[in-house]
Design a protein around this motif. Structure first.
Motif, mmCIF file in Angstrom:
data_model
loop_
_atom_site.group_PDB
_atom_site.id
_atom_site.type_symbol
_atom_site.label_atom_id
_atom_site.label_comp_id
_atom_site.label_asym_id
_atom_site.label_seq_id
_atom_site.Cartn_x
_atom_site.Cartn_y
_atom_site.Cartn_z
ATOM 1 N N GLY A 66 -40.494 -2.177 -8.888
ATOM 2 C CA GLY A 66 -40.434 -2.507 -10.592
ATOM 3 C C GLY A 66 -39.720 -3.936 -10.647
ATOM 4 N N THR A 67 -39.617 -4.200 -11.954
ATOM 5 C CA THR A 67 -38.828 -5.321 -12.343
ATOM 6 C C THR A 67 -37.554 -5.742 -11.772
ATOM 7 N N ALA A 68 -36.962 -4.347 -11.422
ATOM 8 C CA ALA A 68 -35.508 -4.444 -11.088
ATOM 9 C C ALA A 68 -35.597 -4.360 -9.404
ATOM 10 N N LYS A 183 -33.482 -7.227 -4.825
ATOM 11 C CA LYS A 183 -33.664 -7.577 -6.127
ATOM 12 C C LYS A 183 -34.242 -8.868 -6.006
ATOM 13 N N VAL A 184 -35.210 -9.161 -7.084
ATOM 14 C CA VAL A 184 -36.243 -10.419 -6.732
ATOM 15 C C VAL A 184 -35.621 -11.351 -8.018
ATOM 16 N N TYR A 185 -35.828 -12.654 -7.737
ATOM 17 C CA TYR A 185 -35.768 -13.732 -8.602
ATOM 18 C C TYR A 185 -36.978 -14.837 -8.692
ATOM 19 N N TRP A 186 -37.231 -15.086 -9.686
ATOM 20 C CA TRP A 186 -38.597 -16.155 -9.770
ATOM 21 C C TRP A 186 -37.987 -17.394 -9.848
ATOM 22 N N GLY A 189 -35.233 -18.842 -11.748
ATOM 23 C CA GLY A 189 -33.704 -18.557 -11.793
ATOM 24 C C GLY A 189 -33.405 -17.205 -12.372
ATOM 25 N N ALA A 190 -34.376 -16.650 -12.971
ATOM 26 C CA ALA A 190 -34.161 -15.164 -13.741
ATOM 27 C C ALA A 190 -35.036 -14.382 -13.097
ATOM 28 N N GLN A 191 -34.345 -12.898 -13.161
ATOM 29 C CA GLN A 191 -35.275 -11.808 -12.453
ATOM 30 C C GLN A 191 -36.724 -11.537 -12.976
ATOM 31 N N LYS A 411 -32.990 -9.258 -17.072
ATOM 32 C CA LYS A 411 -34.328 -9.648 -16.593
ATOM 33 C C LYS A 411 -34.775 -10.568 -18.020
ATOM 34 N N TRP A 412 -34.668 -9.699 -19.255
ATOM 35 C CA TRP A 412 -35.328 -10.246 -20.246
ATOM 36 C C TRP A 412 -34.453 -11.436 -20.922
#
Length: 621
Positions: A66-68, A183-186, A189-191, A411-412
């Protein structure tokens, strides 16, 4: 096609005894792909024992990306964190990045990890990080792999600082010791946010078979594509947060004594360095908890958000040294808790909302000291999540800067901050009630290391005015209006119970979108449902904030100034509720406000949770 080794294993194990063809196939494929002798042995033992239910638990469903990112227990099978699922996840992520960036092989990725380890399955954060690095290197992608444990904030900082395509942090943050995460960052530099999660998830499913080089970590870690950013990033990170040090002379002469605990995580050396960067006297470290220990032997839960139980040893050290303040990081050092000794001798553990008020006030005050141009305030932004206190909104209304709320999760806030920075705006501060604070745009995520140093400076400054954190918090509330909050949760492992609880609220009178109009004696003036997209406050009844049908979240606004949100957690089996009573400036009858909020919370639990109460477990004391 099953290899010869796989066939021999099948014959040895007598896999057909499970009586479930789908399960047999999943186990067969696992034994064909997995090269970790510990997880292979665990699966073989389960088959030999005929432990069908245990096998189903391991193999019935793949961890959802997921986004997390991912978060689950370490162990064998597709539902757990282990060598094979890390390889499969990274292969999918790598393919997705190859599709998204034409220059991935020039820019590369960063990988960090905490100190978690699981002797039974042979899994550890360092091992998982090495496997992820091997996958990327096998595709010719440069990898900046930290040579030692780091706080989570170092990964997004590195993405931004080096202009990389993405970052991975292997951590389960404050989860129980058996868990781990990915955990993934784009590139900003944000999740990651949607639709990246769905794209990565699809790519994982398409790349389940390990690539020949993915297991060859020793070879990969010797290749020139592998770089160690540790020293450079350590230097650059502390240089970046020094920009937020405004009272160096006060810091040097301060006699305030502060205790710090890293709760057996990674935070100790980094917080010591952050205090040094601010010329603050080093905090006293809780000896029993300062070194990383994946067993977390001195705490029931390694989560400072749980409050006093985690801070017992910190209080004891503070009493011994005559310290008045305790700072605590969670194990990956992206969160910060603070407690202060009161005149009564009792310790007050501040809530995440209270610390949000203090840090928000302090950071704005420091900005104002540095900026004489009154018009510049129009370019300033502060953010908080929708379940967090609205105190920043009250400060913004009076002081003239902008306040925005986002969906729950950094992330938001990180992505919104990135958008605002791209527009030339200044993002001073962002926070969420779960003790997460972004005090510097150098890290577009919560950061417990920089927050600790900035809090240390605030504490030192207030001491020169003979003011405590508690007194300053009261001053903030008196000026901008009291914001009293009360948050908790119920534990629930049954998704059907959760679904029916929220559906009952959506169809309260038996009709669709017939939400409750009152809760006990409290009148409801507005309802926002970010699962369905309904918002009674909007002319077309459509919510402005993004909606997600995959999670539950309903907010009720009450006529008395109260706000309550009920939502499901993205990483734990919890139904959380967040309540706040906002009073106008001048209304300082705190006792009455707290009584009113207590009664509101009681009414919510009685009216909204009661029908399912026997299927819910209360928050452990």
């Amino acid at each position: 096609e099953v290899s010869g080794v796989g066939r021999r294993r099948e014959m040895e194990l007598g896999l057909s005894t499970t009586g479930d063809k789908t399960l047999d196939e999943a186990v067969r494929l696992w034994l064909q792909y997995d090269k970790n002798p510990k997880t292979v042995a665990l699966v073989q033992d389960l088959v030999k024992e005929g432990a069908v239910e245990a096998l189903k638990k391991c193999f019935s469903s793949r961890m959802e990306f997921g986004t997390a990112g991912l978060r689950a227990a370490m162990g064998p099978g597709i539902s757990c964190m282990n060598d094979l699922t890390i390889i499969q996840t990274t292969q999918g992520f790598c393919c997705y990045l190859e599709e998204s960036f034409g220059n991935l092989k020039e820019r590369g990725v960063v990988i960090g990890y905490d100190a978690r380890a699981h002797p039974v399955s042979g899994g550890s954060s360092k091992r998982f990080a090495s496997l992820a690095a091997a996958v990327f290197i096998s595709r010719g992608v440069p990898v900046y792999l930290f040579s030692d444990i780091t706080p989570t904030p170092f990964v997004p900082f590195t993405v931004s600082h080096l202009g990389l395509c993405a970052g991975i942090m292997v951590t389960a943050s404050h989860n129980p010791k058996q868990d781990n995460g990915y955990k993934v960052y784009w590139e900003n530099g944000a999740q990651i946010v949607s639709p990246h999660d769905k794209g990565i998830s699809k790519a994982i499913e398409e790349n389940l078979k390990p690539w020949p080089e993915s297991w060859k970590t020793e070879e990969a870690l010797k290749k020139p594509l592998l770089k160690d950013p540790f020293q450079d990033i350590h230097t650059q990170y502390f240089k970046a947060i020094q920009k937020h040090c405004h009272h160096r002379e006060i810091n040097k002469s301060s006699e305030v004594k502060i205790v710090h605990t890293s709760v057996h995580g990674v935070g100790h050396t980094f917080v010591q360095s952050a205090f040094k960067a601010f010329d603050l006297h080093p905090p006293y470290a809780v000896e029993e908890q300062k070194d990383p220990d994946p067993e977390f032997p001195t705490v029931k839960y390694p989560n400072p958000e749980e409050g006093e139980g985690v801070l017992t040893l910190s209080f004891a050290l503070a009493e011994k040294e005559g310290a008045t303040v305790v700072l605590a990081n969670d194990p990956d050092a992206d969160r910060l808790a603070i407690a202060e000794k009161q005149k009564s001798g009792q310790w007050r553990v501040f809530s995440g909302n209270e610390l949000g008020a203090l840090l928000g006030w302090w950071i704005f005050r420091c900005w104002k000291e540095q900026n004489s141009d009154a018009a510049a305030v129009k370019n300033l932004y502060m953010l908080s999540s929708t379940v967090s206190s609205k105190i920043l909104r009250a400060i913004a209304l009076k002081e003239g800067f902008h306040f925005e709320e986002t969906l729950t999760g950094f992330k938001w806030m990180g992505n919104r901050a990135s958008d605002l920075l791209d527009q030339g705006k200044t993002v001073l501060f962002a926070f969420e009630e779960a003790i997460g604070y972004m005090c510097s745009p150098s890290v577009l995520d919560k950061d417990g290391v920089s927050a600790a140093a900035i809090a240390g400076e605030m504490i030192s400054y207030l001491a020169t005015k003979n003011t405590s954190l508690s007194q300053q918090l009261s001053t903030i509330y008196e000026e901008y209006g009291y914001h009293i909050s009360k948050n908790s949760y119920f534990i629930c492992h049954d998704q059907e119970v959760i679904r029916s609880l929220f559906e009952r609220l959506r169809n309260y009178t038996g009709q669709k979108d017939s939400y409750p109009k009152e809760c006990g004696r409290f009148s409801i003036s507005a309802v926002r449902d970010l699962t369905t997209g309904y918002d009674s406050n909007q002319p077309d009844n459509k919510a402005i904030l993004p909606t997600s049908s995959s999670s539950q979240m309903i907010t009720f606004t009450f006529s008395n100034g109260g706000v309550a949100t009920m939502r499901t957690s993205g990483t734990e089996p919890k139904i959380k509720y967040y309540t706040e009573l906002c009073a106008a400036p001048g209304n300082s009858d705190v006792t009455r406000l707290k009584k009113e909020l207590d009664e509101l919370v009681d009414a919510i639990v009685e009216n909204f949770f009661e029908p399912q109460k026997n299927k819910l477990l209360p928050k452990p004391e």
